[in-house]
Design an enzyme around this catalytic site. Sequence first.
Site, PDB file in Angstrom:
ATOM      1  N   GLY A   1      32.675  34.829  47.128  1.00  0.00           N
ATOM      2  CA  GLY A   1      33.154  35.617  46.014  1.00  0.00           C
ATOM      3  C   GLY A   1      34.433  35.016  45.452  1.00  0.00           C
ATOM      4  CB  CYS A   2      35.955  35.161  42.097  1.00  0.00           C
ATOM      5  SG  CYS A   2      35.637  36.898  41.697  1.00  0.00           S
ATOM      6  CE1 TYR A   3      39.914  39.936  41.892  1.00  0.00           C
ATOM      7  CE2 TYR A   3      37.804  41.032  42.273  1.00  0.00           C
ATOM      8  CZ  TYR A   3      38.925  40.835  41.485  1.00  0.00           C
ATOM      9  OH  TYR A   3      39.077  41.532  40.318  1.00  0.00           O
ATOM     10  N   PRO A   4      37.579  36.610  47.368  1.00  0.00           N
ATOM     11  CG  PRO A   4      35.739  37.435  48.563  1.00  0.00           C
ATOM     12  CD  PRO A   4      36.267  37.285  47.165  1.00  0.00           C
ATOM     13  CB  THR A   5      37.542  31.689  46.522  1.00  0.00           C
ATOM     14  OG1 THR A   5      36.112  31.689  46.600  1.00  0.00           O
ATOM     15  CG2 THR A   5      38.031  30.246  46.449  1.00  0.00           C
TER      16      THR A   5
END
Length: 356
Positions: free
Chosen positions: A158-162
């Site tokens: 995911g974008c946030y987890p990256t």
Amino acid sequence: LPAAHGPNRGLRSRDPRQSFLIQTVFAPAILAVSLRKLRSCTTRRATVFIDGEAGTTGLQVRERLEKHPEIEIMSLDSDKRKDEGARREALQTADAAVLCLPDDAAVAAVALAEGSDTVIVDASTAHRVAEGWQYGFPEMSSEQAAAIAKSKRIANPGCYPTGFIGLVRPLVDAGLLPTTAGVVVHAISGYSGGGKGLIKTYEEEDHEPWGAYGFALKHKHLAEMARWTGLNEEPIFCPAVGDFKQGMVVSVPLRFSQLRDGTKAAEVHEALQAHYTGSQFVSVKPLNSVEDLERGAFLRPDAVNNTNKLELFCFSNEDKGTLWLAARLDNLGKGASGACVQNLNLALGFPEATGL
């Protein structure tokens, strides 16, 4: 040595200077030309099917792959994109497939590909903590890129987890942040992260200039945030959407009291630098540097748009015992389509930065 016994025994030259010239100049050139001809005759471009290519992420993946020198896109006619038989054939015969689908549809697509040798890169959240799948963040650890290269099932992060994992995992690995730490993460994303519906709201309708969300405290990214940092508990996640289309900043505030006793800001910064040494896409900015801040004060979210870059920042106040870690990335780049292409490159045997 006589010609019959030397390295150029098939060459009939009586002049040693001639023999040297043939051996060191002409023979390598002839070999290089021959290899190029052989390669052009025996290799082909890899075929990649994008299941869900009409969505926000699918369109971005397609745009990147259209410029990829080693990949040919396998595309279905618009009236066949929901045809199960056509999709099954594409999923079974392509060298790789990127799933840009809702979670349930992605699970169904994987079932359609069963029995084939197709590499699957899933951009949904369906398989990010699933057994048998590699997490598609190559820089997460020193072994991750090699693990992705060997896998047929890759879950795109995911974008946030990256951003979150990019900041926290190195500190856990270095023993600076205990796995028992309770962590909070704040983040703001461009509205493109919400797909076509949110894009329509922000571009065609009355809307808020900024909006926090996720007040049920069960965001779909929480599981991967905990699993791939090694934290025992999921972080408290406070996401928001801003009135800009693309870009993202992820922030992790910490107190020194949460870290290993005696830890200084320089050690945190050094752990980040050491973790990403040699990375093509992840960079760590100097400790407490304001050079990348607008007017020396503001970290704008869109500075790396349309790239696969992930920029990490470390700000500290030693007197107050506080740290602010921040990650900046393109939510549609390193947070989605760029990561897809990077993972495809690894899985298909191409140089990691090809097409990026």
